[in-house]
Design a protein around this motif. Structure first.
Motif, PDB file in Angstrom:
ATOM      1  N   GLY A   1       0.803  -1.221   0.000  1.00  8.83           N
ATOM      2  CA  GLY A   1       0.000   0.000   0.000  1.00  8.83           C
ATOM      3  C   GLY A   1       0.834   1.268   0.000  1.00  8.83           C
ATOM      4  N   GLY A   2       2.115   1.140   0.307  1.00 13.12           N
ATOM      5  CA  GLY A   2       3.034   2.267   0.202  1.00 13.12           C
ATOM      6  C   GLY A   2       3.136   3.142   1.426  1.00 13.12           C
ATOM      7  N   ARG A   3       2.444   2.793   2.520  1.00  8.06           N
ATOM      8  CA  ARG A   3       2.479   3.626   3.724  1.00  8.06           C
ATOM      9  C   ARG A   3       3.037   2.872   4.924  1.00  8.06           C
ATOM     10  NH1 ARG A   3       2.968   8.377   2.508  1.00  8.06           N
ATOM     11  NH2 ARG A   3       2.007   9.160   4.436  1.00  8.06           N
ATOM     12  N   VAL A   4       3.848   1.871   4.659  1.00  7.56           N
ATOM     13  CA  VAL A   4       4.532   1.127   5.712  1.00  7.56           C
ATOM     14  C   VAL A   4       6.028   1.296   5.495  1.00  7.56           C
ATOM     15  CG1 VAL A   4       5.020  -1.154   6.678  1.00  7.56           C
ATOM     16  CG2 VAL A   4       2.682  -0.559   6.020  1.00  7.56           C
ATOM     17  N   ALA A   5       6.747   1.677   6.542  1.00  5.02           N
ATOM     18  CA  ALA A   5       8.179   1.949   6.395  1.00  5.02           C
ATOM     19  C   ALA A   5       9.034   0.691   6.466  1.00  5.02           C
ATOM     20  CB  ALA A   5       8.634   2.934   7.460  1.00  5.02           C
ATOM     21  N   GLN A   6       8.600  -0.305   7.258  1.00  7.88           N
ATOM     22  CA  GLN A   6       9.414  -1.506   7.462  1.00  7.88           C
ATOM     23  C   GLN A   6       8.534  -2.733   7.684  1.00  7.88           C
ATOM     24  OE1 GLN A   6      12.917  -0.622  10.387  1.00  7.88           O
ATOM     25  NE2 GLN A   6      11.221   0.686  11.021  1.00  7.88           N
ATOM     26  N   MET A   7       9.070  -3.878   7.353  1.00  9.33           N
ATOM     27  CA  MET A   7       8.487  -5.157   7.741  1.00  9.33           C
ATOM     28  C   MET A   7       9.625  -6.163   7.863  1.00  9.33           C
ATOM     29  SD  MET A   7       6.764  -6.445   4.143  1.00  9.33           S
ATOM     30  CE  MET A   7       6.777  -8.203   4.479  1.00  9.33           C
ATOM     31  N   ILE A   8       9.388  -7.249   8.583  1.00  9.47           N
ATOM     32  CA  ILE A   8      10.395  -8.287   8.780  1.00  9.47           C
ATOM     33  C   ILE A   8       9.954  -9.520   7.997  1.00  9.47           C
ATOM     34  CG2 ILE A   8      11.588  -9.716  10.491  1.00  9.47           C
ATOM     35  CD1 ILE A   8      10.916  -7.521  12.566  1.00  9.47           C
ATOM     36  N   ALA A   9      10.769  -9.935   7.037  1.00 13.28           N
ATOM     37  CA  ALA A   9      10.392 -11.040   6.159  1.00 13.28           C
ATOM     38  C   ALA A   9      11.619 -11.560   5.426  1.00 13.28           C
ATOM     39  CB  ALA A   9       9.336 -10.588   5.144  1.00 13.28           C
ATOM     40  N   VAL A  10      11.478 -12.696   4.757  1.00 15.03           N
ATOM     41  CA  VAL A  10      12.560 -13.156   3.891  1.00 15.03           C
ATOM     42  C   VAL A  10      12.647 -12.188   2.707  1.00 15.03           C
ATOM     43  CG1 VAL A  10      12.438 -15.573   4.535  1.00 15.03           C
ATOM     44  CG2 VAL A  10      10.963 -14.729   2.716  1.00 15.03           C
ATOM     45  N   PRO A  11      13.844 -11.962   2.159  1.00 14.29           N
ATOM     46  CA  PRO A  11      14.013 -10.954   1.108  1.00 14.29           C
ATOM     47  C   PRO A  11      13.123 -11.140  -0.106  1.00 14.29           C
ATOM     48  CG  PRO A  11      16.147 -11.617   1.954  1.00 14.29           C
ATOM     49  CD  PRO A  11      15.146 -12.550   2.559  1.00 14.29           C
ATOM     50  N   SER A  12      12.805 -12.376  -0.438  1.00 15.63           N
ATOM     51  CA  SER A  12      12.005 -12.608  -1.644  1.00 15.63           C
ATOM     52  C   SER A  12      10.604 -12.029  -1.534  1.00 15.63           C
ATOM     53  CB  SER A  12      11.930 -14.102  -1.946  1.00 15.63           C
ATOM     54  OG  SER A  12      11.455 -14.802  -0.817  1.00 15.63           O
ATOM     55  N   ALA A  13      10.180 -11.643  -0.321  1.00 12.45           N
ATOM     56  CA  ALA A  13       8.879 -10.982  -0.181  1.00 12.45           C
ATOM     57  C   ALA A  13       8.854  -9.670  -0.950  1.00 12.45           C
ATOM     58  CB  ALA A  13       8.575 -10.736   1.294  1.00 12.45           C
ATOM     59  N   ALA A  14      10.028  -9.083  -1.190  1.00 15.13           N
ATOM     60  CA  ALA A  14      10.083  -7.822  -1.937  1.00 15.13           C
ATOM     61  C   ALA A  14       9.519  -7.976  -3.340  1.00 15.13           C
ATOM     62  CB  ALA A  14      11.527  -7.311  -1.996  1.00 15.13           C
ATOM     63  N   ALA A  15       9.759  -9.118  -3.965  1.00 13.51           N
ATOM     64  CA  ALA A  15       9.239  -9.340  -5.312  1.00 13.51           C
ATOM     65  C   ALA A  15       7.715  -9.384  -5.309  1.00 13.51           C
ATOM     66  CB  ALA A  15       9.810 -10.630  -5.891  1.00 13.51           C
ATOM     67  N   VAL A  16       7.145  -9.937  -4.266  1.00 11.92           N
ATOM     68  CA  VAL A  16       5.678  -9.990  -4.144  1.00 11.92           C
ATOM     69  C   VAL A  16       5.130  -8.589  -3.967  1.00 11.92           C
ATOM     70  CG1 VAL A  16       3.760 -10.968  -2.837  1.00 11.92           C
ATOM     71  CG2 VAL A  16       5.871 -12.283  -3.114  1.00 11.92           C
ATOM     72  N   ILE A  17       5.815  -7.781  -3.169  1.00 13.02           N
ATOM     73  CA  ILE A  17       5.393  -6.392  -2.953  1.00 13.02           C
ATOM     74  C   ILE A  17       5.447  -5.605  -4.260  1.00 13.02           C
ATOM     75  CG2 ILE A  17       6.027  -4.225  -1.809  1.00 13.02           C
ATOM     76  CD1 ILE A  17       7.122  -6.014   0.500  1.00 13.02           C
TER      77      ILE A  17
END
Length: 417
Positions: free
Chosen positions: A258-274
């Motif tokens: 959604g673009g209004r979250v500064a950080q999250m904790i996850a495996v790096p590949s979650a970035a591709a989903v985002i």
């Protein structure tokens, strides 16, 4: 275990490879030895597997590799049945925390000699090596690792005047509080993300459970573990993550997109989903290891990944050991890390992923990675996980010590043989 390592962005093995019985055969004459291998679906790409198969069979003309892909769902029962059979596969990929469960049946080949003589076990990542070691014997050979990092929105950091990721926990809290304003969540952290909590507990010197007097006991009620939960609560308050749900309810990647979250904790590949959900974020995401208590020292993290095991009644023991040695050796560890963006099984191989920000951040954390308590019954804890309601209770105002004692009692009960 499955959701500790698998990620949506990993390239899918082709439908051709997965069709029918799911076997990718090697080549060779009728007098070759066949080594049957079970790998989990999506662990590697078809290209990687074909390159390894071709290279291995060229170097070992008397060996044929036969790989079958398995589903994570229901794999425990399937592996157990295979180990009890007269004709099991020769090599099996298993989740790193599953090894103790299979070793309990005395159905695995002891690979201690090979781990010391051929595989440099003193350099292995502890989060992979420790679960494969049972009573001093090595049954699981570390294959690859993946663990959580902090994924952050670079633009939101810049808007808040933050130019560098935090060096330690204290600075992390300060930055997260600063980010949590003007409609922006400083961090999206669900209330029941127990994998992340485990790292904070370990950083404080605590454990989820310990072996005492020959019996496993839950230990969330120790002062150290309680400090880990207290830090989790402080961090989680700098965002709007639900206190009564885990990171998939709702999927935290969707919230971040959604673009209004500064950080999250996850495996790096979650970035591709985002980025798939919100292409405008492509190139705007950064990564850093979960900060630790000391400046420049990453925090402890829950290490997911896979080990390779060999059934004790494998018909091709010698050839199976050679295949595992190749897959776990430097050449193919390097290829695997670069192809799949995994962390190699040795700390000394971290240089092979330099230049890849996300994987480098993951590797930095993996050096301090841990795994679940090495009990054959740990799967019972996760099946009806008492850590999750404990976290929710603390986050919603319950007395932490009372809630921790109840969670520890339930963990102890679940770990009884």
């Amino acid at each position: 275990m499955r959701n500790r390592v698998l990620a949506p962005s990993i390239a899918l093995v082709s439908a051709v490879a997965l069709g029918g019985c799911g076997v990718i055969p090697g080549t060779g004459s009728d007098d070759t030895r066949t080594v049957s291998i079970w790998l989990m679906r999506d662990t590697v790409t078809e290209d990687f597997l074909q390159r390894f198969t071709d290279a291995y069979e060229d170097a070992h003309p008397d060996v044929k590799l036969e790989v079958t892909f398995q589903e994570w769902t229901g794999i425990g029962k399937k592996v157990t049945a295979a180990l009890e059979s007269d004709n099991p596969p020769d090599v099996i990929e298993v989740g790193n925390t599953q090894v103790a469960q299979y070793a309990e049946s005395d159905a695995l080949l002891d690979l201690t000699l090979e781990s010391v003589r051929d595989l440099g076990n003193e350099e292995w990542l502890p989060g992979l090596a420790e679960p494969g070691s049972i009573n001093g014997s090595q049954y699981g050979i570390p294959w690859y690792a993946a663990n959580r990092v902090v994924i952050y929105h670079k633009d939101l950091f810049a808007d808040a005047g933050i130019t560098q990721p935090p060096k330690d926990r204290e600075e992390w809290l300060e930055q997260t509080e600063k980010l949590n304003r003007d409609g922006v969540q400083g961090i999206y952290l669900s209330g029941q993300d127990w994998y992340t909590l485990a790292g904070f507990v370990w950083d404080e010197g605590g454990e989820l459970a310990e072996l005492k007097g020959g019996e496993w006991q839950g230990t969330l009620d120790t002062p150290e573990a309680l400090r880990g939960m207290a830090f989790y609560k402080e961090l989680q308050a700098h965002g709007e993550g639900p206190k009564d749900a885990d990171e998939v309810t709702p999927p935290q990647t969707e919230v971040f997109a959604g673009g209004r979250v500064a950080q999250m904790i996850a495996v790096p590949s979650a970035a591709a989903v985002i980025e798939k959900a919100n292409p405008a974020l492509k190139g705007r995401l950064g990564f850093f290891p979960v900060p630790g208590k000391e400046a420049g020292v990453p925090g402890a993290v829950f290490t997911g990944g896979s080990d390779l095991i060999i059934p004790a009644n494998s018909r091709e023991r010698g050839a199976a050991i050679e295949v595992v040695t190749a897959l776990a050796g430097e050449e193919w560890q390097t290829e695997l890390a670069r192809t799949m963006n995994y962390v190699p099984n040795k700390t000394t191989l971290s240089s092979v992923i330099e230049g890849e920000e996300s994987t480098a951040a993951m590797a930095a954390g993996a050096a301090r990675g841990r795994a679940a308590p090495n009990s054959p019954q740990w799967a019972n804890v996760e099946a009806d996980n008492p850590i999750k309601p404990y976290m929710t209770a603390v986050l919603t105002g319950a007395d932490p010590e009372d809630a921790a004692r109840e969670a520890s009692r339930r963990i102890t009960a679940a770990l009884r043989p």
